[in-house]
Design a protein around this motif. Structure first.
Motif, short mmCIF file in Angstrom:
data_model
loop_
_atom_site.label_atom_id
_atom_site.label_comp_id
_atom_site.label_asym_id
_atom_site.label_seq_id
_atom_site.Cartn_x
_atom_site.Cartn_y
_atom_site.Cartn_z
N PHE A 37 22.99 3.13 29.08
CA PHE A 37 24.03 2.86 30.13
C PHE A 37 23.90 1.33 30.44
CE2 PHE A 37 24.19 7.39 30.74
CZ PHE A 37 25.45 7.68 30.78
N GLY A 38 23.01 0.61 29.72
CA GLY A 38 23.09 -0.79 29.94
C GLY A 38 22.39 -1.09 31.41
N ASP A 39 21.79 -0.21 31.98
CA ASP A 39 21.19 -0.31 33.20
C ASP A 39 19.94 -1.04 33.06
OD1 ASP A 39 20.19 -0.19 35.80
OD2 ASP A 39 19.92 2.12 35.85
N TRP A 40 19.84 -2.48 32.92
CA TRP A 40 18.57 -3.06 32.50
C TRP A 40 17.62 -3.23 33.40
CZ3 TRP A 40 17.78 -2.65 27.63
CH2 TRP A 40 18.89 -2.66 26.81
N TYR A 41 17.90 -3.31 34.83
CA TYR A 41 17.20 -3.20 35.96
C TYR A 41 16.53 -1.93 35.95
CZ TYR A 41 14.96 -4.43 40.42
OH TYR A 41 14.26 -4.69 41.34
N GLY A 42 17.16 -0.72 36.01
CA GLY A 42 16.46 0.36 35.99
C GLY A 42 15.59 0.82 34.81
N ALA A 43 16.01 0.19 33.61
CA ALA A 43 15.13 0.48 32.27
C ALA A 43 13.81 -0.29 32.60
CB ALA A 43 15.75 -0.31 31.10
#
Length: 632
Positions: free
Chosen positions: A575-581
């Protein structure tokens, strides 16, 4: 003054000083962009300075305080004298922390504002002397065309032109550009046109004390006025409207919407204005953004302000631009929130496309959302602010989230839009919590809850209770947070809203863990994961897997925690949720470090640093890099 040539003088002085051998240690240069919409902070500038001195990556300290310590230590250690140029500062806060702390090195600061309260040597720049003004015009023409000998043949005319420009470098450069475009006419013709206007010579001196917001003075207006009046009507109209655009740079598509033109027509006009040195095209993220110099922008805004019909034209243009921004921001926001089974949003095929567009237009979007302060723009601007909220959280632009939410809150309250006001309070509270302002977030979510209760909207009231619980928990008020979560859960169950029930349950599970009720927390988060899976909300499923991993890790179920984190990592990357990743990868590193697997832990720390970097979270990235370095 703006346009006086501060940067040019500073750079030329630095070149000559270095050539003379004054600064064997070299020169450092930082443009602080003090008069842009988004000035460079001292914290940002020190990173650039450290990078220039070779401190980057794993060597970069993890906090701003340690970065300043490292910066000053490096300067103190250098025996060879250095020159530091801090260009275009609008406030002492941009440069005070960057001063070396030693008199061994030298610092040169340029600004449009006098720092009168500081014990620094001030050098006020005046306009050029007449001979230098003439030389500047002659050189500008000769550099463009070595056969252009008009200055030699018209010495009186070029001298008079320099005088009419009041010897201000920016005005002189614009005049030279006009002469280059009209290369088949003599200089005297331009002089005659300026004199025919009969206007007082005006330049804009952009200063914060003793001047108006545009800092008007006496040199630029004759040239700008002449440039403007000579434009064909369609170009003149576009220049006026572009002066009303909200951001420092505006994309071509947005310019077309502002002017009610198709893309090809807008591009043609913009290129003509660029050739006249009235706009500048800057390629950013694959698109061209169009920038007006602040003095030209002030001129254009002044033209509009002085004419009732032009003001109406400008208001209509702003409404068109707001409509354009709102349509595509709403579509991008729908794509970020999209779930299987829902209608496909316009334009954006995936989240990456939506984020790319939002990133490119961000400055204009944030500025336009603040038009909510003007009643004629409030409804659309407040909707725009609401559509931006999710994106600004994703990209960690917390301060901007607070700014646009406040503008929407004040505007909707003024026009009596209570549901819009409640939404603005909600978005403000979420941004405040992200900024670490827990008590302020509690107040905001309380206002939202009360407004939803008064409106009888139990579904949104439930979410307000949930948000309030999160803020209460962040403030350490767990005994109040748990009842808020339960109230939210009950309202969701009554409404059959299983998706929002899962959100409340997830927060309740986190609270149960803090109370030491680990097994209950595990079962609660498994239920949350299952609800999100059943709803097809893969994005929130990734968040649920991450939270389940935390609970399993803290209850000693390490193997199960790793499996949960692996599931969360993959979903968040999708999902492109790089902070969460980055958060999930950081937790994976901690787990592997705890079970004595340093090689795997180091790899996860490095992956976390990369994800945080992509998420615009440099502090977290630096901390992950530092943790990886300790395991080398």
């Amino acid at each position: 003054m703006g346009g006086i040539g501060k940067t040019a003088l500073a750079v030329e002085a630095a070149h000559r000083a270095c050539a003379t051998g004054w600064f064997p240690g070299g020169t450092l240069f930082v443009d602080l962009r003090g008069y842009d919409d988004d000035p460079v902070t001292a914290d940002q500038a020190v990173l650039a300075l450290l990078d220039a001195m070779g401190v980057r990556g794993v060597d970069l300290p993890s906090t701003a305080a340690r970065q300043y310590d490292a910066y000053r230590a490096l300067l103190a250690e250098r025996q060879a004298q250095m020159l530091l140029i801090l260009d275009n500062a609008s406030d002492p806060s941009q440069f005070l922390d960057l001063l070396p702390g030693t008199d061994h090195h030298r610092v040169l600061i340029t600004s449009r504002d006098r720092p009168d309260t500081l014990p620094v040597r001030l050098i006020n720049l005046a306009t050029l002397v007449p001979d230098e003004s003439v030389a500047l015009i002659a050189r500008a023409l000769h550099d463009a065309d070595e056969h252009d000998d008009r200055p030699e043949h018209e010495p009186d005319a070029v001298s008079e032109l320099a005088s009419l420009c009041d010897h201000l470098p920016l005005a002189l450069q614009i005049a030279a550009a006009m002469l280059r475009r009209r290369r088949h006419r003599d200089i005297a013709s331009l002089v005659a046109e300026i004199k025919k206007l009969g206007d007082t010579l005006v330049v804009l001196d952009n200063g914060s004390k003793g001047t108006d917001q545009y800092g008007r003075s006496l040199a630029l207006r004759p040239v700008l006025e002449t440039s403007y009046r000579r434009l064909p009507p369609d170009q003149a109209r576009l220049l006026r409207l572009l002066a009303l655009a909200p951001g420092a740079e505006t994309g071509t598509e947005a310019v077309a919407a502002l002017a009610d033109l198709d893309m090809a027509a807008a591009m043609d006009l913009l290129e003509n204005l660029a050739a006249a040195c009235l706009v500048t095209g800057v390629r950013m993220r694959g698109d061209v953004q169009w920038r007006l110099h602040d003095l030209v922008r002030a001129f254009g805004a002044g033209v509009v302000a002085g004419d009732a019909e032009l003001r109406k034209e400008g208001q209509a243009a702003r409404k068109r631009l707001l409509g354009f921004y709102l349509r595509w921001t709403a579509a991008a926001n729908d794509r970020l929130r999209w779930l299987p089974g829902r209608p496909e949003p316009e334009r954006f095929a995936d989240r990456a496309q939506a984020l790319t567009w939002l990133d490119g237009e961000r400055a204009g979007l944030v500025a336009a959302a603040q038009w909510a302060a003007e009643e004629r723009y409030t409804p659309k601007a407040a909707q725009l602010a609401a559509c931006l909220a999710e994106y600004l959280r994703w990209r960690r632009h917390v301060d901007e989230g607070i700014t646009v939410a406040r503008a929407a809150r004040e505007g909707t309250h003024r026009i009596g839009d209570r549901m819009g006001e409640a939404e603005a309070w909600t978005n403000l509270g979420r941004a405040q919590r992200e900024a670490g302002q827990a008590e302020e977030a509690i107040d905001s979510h309380t206002h939202a809850r009360d407004l939803y209760q008064a409106a009888g909207n139990h579904r949104l009231e439930a979410m307000a209770w949930n948000n309030l619980g999160v803020a209460l928990q962040a403030a350490g008020r767990l005994e109040e947070a748990i009842p808020a979560y339960n109230r939210a859960r009950g309202l969701c169950q009554a409404a059959g809203d299983h998706l929002r029930e899962a959100m409340a349950l997830g927060n309740l599970g986190n609270a149960l863990l803090f109370e030491g009720r680990g097994e209950e927390a595990v079962h609660t988060h498994i239920r949350v994961r299952d609800l999100f899976q059943a709803a097809g909300d893969r994005f929130r499923e990734g968040m649920a897997w991450h939270n389940l991993g935390i609970i399993l890790q803290q209850t000693g179920q390490v193997a199960e925690a790793i499996k949960a984190y692996d599931a969360a990592r993959e979903l968040r990357r999708q999902f492109g949720d790089w902070y969460g990743a980055g958060q999930t990868l950081h937790n994976l590193a901690l787990v592997h470090e705890a079970i004595q697997r340093p090689a795997e832990a180091r790899a996860y720390y490095l992956q976390a640093a990369e994800a945080f970097t992509r998420a615009n979270a440099p502090t977290e990235a630096a901390e992950a890099q530092s943790a990886a370095q300790t395991l080398t």
